[in-house]
Design a protein around this motif. Structure first.
Motif, PDB file in Angstrom:
ATOM      1  N   UNK A  65       0.914  -1.126  -0.084  1.00  0.00           N
ATOM      2  CA  UNK A  65      -0.110  -0.113   0.021  1.00  0.00           C
ATOM      3  C   UNK A  65       0.894   1.247  -0.068  1.00  0.00           C
ATOM      4  N   UNK A  66       0.477   2.270  -0.763  1.00  0.00           N
ATOM      5  CA  UNK A  66       0.988   3.514  -0.836  1.00  0.00           C
ATOM      6  C   UNK A  66       0.541   4.288   0.140  1.00  0.00           C
ATOM      7  N   UNK A  67       1.091   4.421   1.198  1.00  0.00           N
ATOM      8  CA  UNK A  67       0.347   5.157   2.600  1.00  0.00           C
ATOM      9  C   UNK A  67       0.243   6.706   2.510  1.00  0.00           C
ATOM     10  N   UNK A  68       1.567   7.291   1.983  1.00  0.00           N
ATOM     11  CA  UNK A  68       1.261   8.639   1.810  1.00  0.00           C
ATOM     12  C   UNK A  68       0.092   9.150   0.631  1.00  0.00           C
ATOM     13  N   UNK A  69      -0.033   8.282  -0.289  1.00  0.00           N
ATOM     14  CA  UNK A  69      -1.102   8.593  -1.367  1.00  0.00           C
ATOM     15  C   UNK A  69      -2.618   8.215  -0.679  1.00  0.00           C
ATOM     16  N   UNK A  70      -2.623   7.302   0.193  1.00  0.00           N
ATOM     17  CA  UNK A  70      -3.746   6.733   0.702  1.00  0.00           C
ATOM     18  C   UNK A  70      -4.172   7.788   1.605  1.00  0.00           C
ATOM     19  N   UNK A  71      -3.285   8.291   2.631  1.00  0.00           N
ATOM     20  CA  UNK A  71      -3.671   9.302   3.754  1.00  0.00           C
ATOM     21  C   UNK A  71      -4.105  10.557   3.065  1.00  0.00           C
ATOM     22  N   UNK A  72      -3.223  10.797   1.920  1.00  0.00           N
ATOM     23  CA  UNK A  72      -3.581  12.304   1.224  1.00  0.00           C
ATOM     24  C   UNK A  72      -5.004  12.223   0.487  1.00  0.00           C
ATOM     25  N   UNK A  73      -5.516  11.120  -0.133  1.00  0.00           N
ATOM     26  CA  UNK A  73      -6.696  10.870  -0.754  1.00  0.00           C
ATOM     27  C   UNK A  73      -7.817  10.953   0.341  1.00  0.00           C
ATOM     28  N   UNK A  74      -7.727  10.260   1.236  1.00  0.00           N
ATOM     29  CA  UNK A  74      -8.713   9.933   2.322  1.00  0.00           C
ATOM     30  C   UNK A  74      -8.967  11.229   3.153  1.00  0.00           C
ATOM     31  N   UNK A  75      -7.822  11.896   3.408  1.00  0.00           N
ATOM     32  CA  UNK A  75      -8.256  13.322   4.025  1.00  0.00           C
ATOM     33  C   UNK A  75      -8.624  14.327   3.261  1.00  0.00           C
ATOM     34  N   UNK A  76      -8.235  14.338   1.954  1.00  0.00           N
ATOM     35  CA  UNK A  76      -9.089  15.430   1.094  1.00  0.00           C
ATOM     36  C   UNK A  76     -10.471  14.927   0.831  1.00  0.00           C
ATOM     37  N   UNK A  77     -10.944  13.631   1.190  1.00  0.00           N
ATOM     38  CA  UNK A  77     -12.155  13.317   0.783  1.00  0.00           C
ATOM     39  C   UNK A  77     -13.089  12.932   2.025  1.00  0.00           C
ATOM     40  N   UNK A  78     -12.506  13.426   2.953  1.00  0.00           N
ATOM     41  CA  UNK A  78     -13.299  13.226   4.448  1.00  0.00           C
ATOM     42  C   UNK A  78     -14.433  14.402   4.207  1.00  0.00           C
ATOM     43  N   UNK A  79     -15.675  13.762   5.070  1.00  0.00           N
ATOM     44  CA  UNK A  79     -16.762  14.784   4.984  1.00  0.00           C
ATOM     45  C   UNK A  79     -16.625  16.205   5.505  1.00  0.00           C
ATOM     46  N   UNK A  80     -17.103  16.948   4.569  1.00  0.00           N
ATOM     47  CA  UNK A  80     -16.657  18.591   4.558  1.00  0.00           C
ATOM     48  C   UNK A  80     -15.504  18.915   3.966  1.00  0.00           C
ATOM     49  N   UNK A  81     -14.712  17.947   3.775  1.00  0.00           N
ATOM     50  CA  UNK A  81     -13.109  18.700   3.531  1.00  0.00           C
ATOM     51  C   UNK A  81     -13.335  19.026   1.999  1.00  0.00           C
ATOM     52  N   UNK A  82     -14.328  18.640   0.973  1.00  0.00           N
ATOM     53  CA  UNK A  82     -14.197  19.306  -0.271  1.00  0.00           C
ATOM     54  C   UNK A  82     -14.869  20.658  -0.086  1.00  0.00           C
ATOM     55  N   UNK A  83     -15.933  20.724   0.820  1.00  0.00           N
ATOM     56  CA  UNK A  83     -16.717  22.130   1.001  1.00  0.00           C
ATOM     57  C   UNK A  83     -15.856  22.967   1.483  1.00  0.00           C
ATOM     58  N   UNK A  84     -14.727  22.818   2.745  1.00  0.00           N
ATOM     59  CA  UNK A  84     -13.792  23.423   3.198  1.00  0.00           C
ATOM     60  C   UNK A  84     -12.764  24.084   2.294  1.00  0.00           C
ATOM     61  N   UNK A  85     -12.430  23.065   1.171  1.00  0.00           N
ATOM     62  CA  UNK A  85     -11.373  23.531   0.039  1.00  0.00           C
ATOM     63  C   UNK A  85     -11.802  24.448  -0.729  1.00  0.00           C
ATOM     64  N   UNK A  86     -13.342  24.130  -1.115  1.00  0.00           N
ATOM     65  CA  UNK A  86     -13.940  25.193  -1.785  1.00  0.00           C
ATOM     66  C   UNK A  86     -14.037  26.493  -1.417  1.00  0.00           C
ATOM     67  N   UNK A  87     -14.470  26.464   0.031  1.00  0.00           N
ATOM     68  CA  UNK A  87     -14.279  27.904   0.576  1.00  0.00           C
ATOM     69  C   UNK A  87     -13.138  28.537   0.700  1.00  0.00           C
ATOM     70  N   UNK A  88     -12.070  27.700   0.824  1.00  0.00           N
ATOM     71  CA  UNK A  88     -10.500  28.439   0.927  1.00  0.00           C
ATOM     72  C   UNK A  88     -10.292  28.916  -0.525  1.00  0.00           C
ATOM     73  N   UNK A  89     -10.699  28.096  -1.685  1.00  0.00           N
ATOM     74  CA  UNK A  89     -10.428  28.508  -2.875  1.00  0.00           C
ATOM     75  C   UNK A  89     -11.020  30.070  -3.027  1.00  0.00           C
ATOM     76  N   UNK A  90     -12.570  30.009  -2.695  1.00  0.00           N
ATOM     77  CA  UNK A  90     -13.252  31.218  -2.912  1.00  0.00           C
ATOM     78  C   UNK A  90     -12.708  32.441  -2.263  1.00  0.00           C
ATOM     79  N   UNK A  91     -12.256  32.045  -1.168  1.00  0.00           N
ATOM     80  CA  UNK A  91     -11.707  33.013  -0.223  1.00  0.00           C
ATOM     81  C   UNK A  91     -10.327  33.665  -0.876  1.00  0.00           C
ATOM     82  N   UNK A  92      -9.514  32.944  -1.318  1.00  0.00           N
ATOM     83  CA  UNK A  92      -8.333  33.025  -1.957  1.00  0.00           C
ATOM     84  C   UNK A  92      -8.573  33.921  -3.247  1.00  0.00           C
TER      85      UNK A  92
END
Length: 332
Positions: free
Chosen positions: A67-94
């Motif tokens: 298992x590629x653990x860095x890639x696994x942890x990165x993908x799962x963190x980015x797709x946690x509940x609310x992560x996409x909304x938080x990323x979108x909010x950060x992008x809009x703020x930027x």
């Protein structure tokens, strides 16, 4: 009984929905680039036990080192509940911050442009250029006309030349300034024109509140310099020139009168105003000009004048000047 069963089904449905919402699938990303979609997983020694979301949720195992653990942890963190909304909010703020910075830069540019190109009449701005411009009015239309700079050995120039000469309080008959032609090319249709002189202002040469005093002392000196702008410390007077055949003259006697209190009919004093932004000086004769030929003359210091002048005439019936700037009508 049927009604009770229906109620129980609805209650169970609402009790199950939150659990379903929380049951977010994850990925176990393998080192070969493939992945397993799992509902949950756990590491047990050198093995990883997981429930496949694609094969009925049965527990399966795979070696942990596949298992590629860095890639696994990165993908799962980015797709946690609310992560996409938080990323979108950060992008809009930027994006908002970037837009705000752009707006500030544009506002600063517009402010600088307004300082370089102030409005002198509705719809009519001074150009972002150096030199001397005069506000005329031809048949009810305000027009900006550029005044050329003239002297006997200078011909015509649109910049700003300086030929220094000492003010001589004793006067004399020597003709210091001779301009070719019986009439100036620029003929104004108003008798109290507004003249605008571009200025060279920097941090070491701040515009003074009052830079308009003239004295008549100092040794003789003469030298030519070339500048792109005028100095805010200069004072300007309008001198009536003497007309001869194919020649106009500003006599030394007129120059010597600049610092005298006594009135001279050939010299018209002006009022000056530094315009907002410090890029332009507005010069207006204190009294109306009668029909005839004139020169705008620059007093450089208390002892020196600039013999390179800006010539014009006052002749209301004359034709329209060439290459004028006219008001820009707003788009309706």
């Amino acid at each position: 009984m049927k009604r009770l069963a229906s109620i129980l089904i609805v209650v169970l449905a609402f009790s199950i929905l939150p659990g379903l919402a929380q049951n977010t699938n994850k990925r176990l990303i393998l080192k070969d680039g493939s992945y397993q979609v799992v509902s949950q997983y756990q590491v047990v020694g050198d093995r990883v036990r997981y429930k496949s979301a694609e094969r009925g949720g049965e527990w399966e195992e795979i070696p942990s080192n596949l298992i590629d653990w860095p890639a696994t942890d990165k993908w799962n963190k980015e797709h946690e509940p609310g992560a996409l909304a938080a990323a979108e909010a950060a992008r809009e703020k930027a994006e908002q911050n970037d837009a705000a910075e752009v707006d500030e830069e544009e506002a600063a540019e517009r402010s600088a442009e307004r300082a370089r190109m102030p409005v002198v009449s509705p719809g009519l701005r001074l150009p972002d250029e150096s030199g001397v411009w005069v506000l005329d009015n031809f048949h009810g239309t305000p027009e900006l006309v550029r005044l050329p700079q003239s002297n006997g050995d200078l011909n015509k120039d649109l910049g700003h030349n300086v030929l220094k000469a000492a003010i001589n309080p004793m006067g004399g008959s020597k003709q210091l300034i001779q301009i070719d032609g019986e009439h100036a090319k620029v003929q104004l249709h108003v008798n109290q024109p507004e003249l605008y002189v571009s200025l060279d202002v920097n941090d070491d040469n701040q515009v003074p509140d009052d830079a308009l005093k003239v004295d008549t002392h100092g040794a003789s000196s003469k030298e030519r310099d070339k500048n792109n702008y005028s100095s805010p410390t200069s004072h300007y007077v309008i001198v009536r020139v003497q007309q001869h055949r194919n020649l106009r003259v500003v006599a030394a006697m007129n120059i010597s009168m600049l610092g005298k209190v006594s009135h001279s009919e050939n010299i018209v004093e002006t009022t000056s105003q530094i315009m907002p932004g410090g890029h332009w000086m507005k010069v207006v004769p204190k009294e109306p000009l009668s029909f005839g030929e004139y020169a705008l003359m620059e007093v450089l210091t208390q002892q020196e004048v600039n013999l390179d002048v800006w010539d014009f005439g006052v002749d209301p019936p004359s034709p329209e000047n060439k290459n004028v700037l006219t008001p820009i009508q707003p788009v309706r």
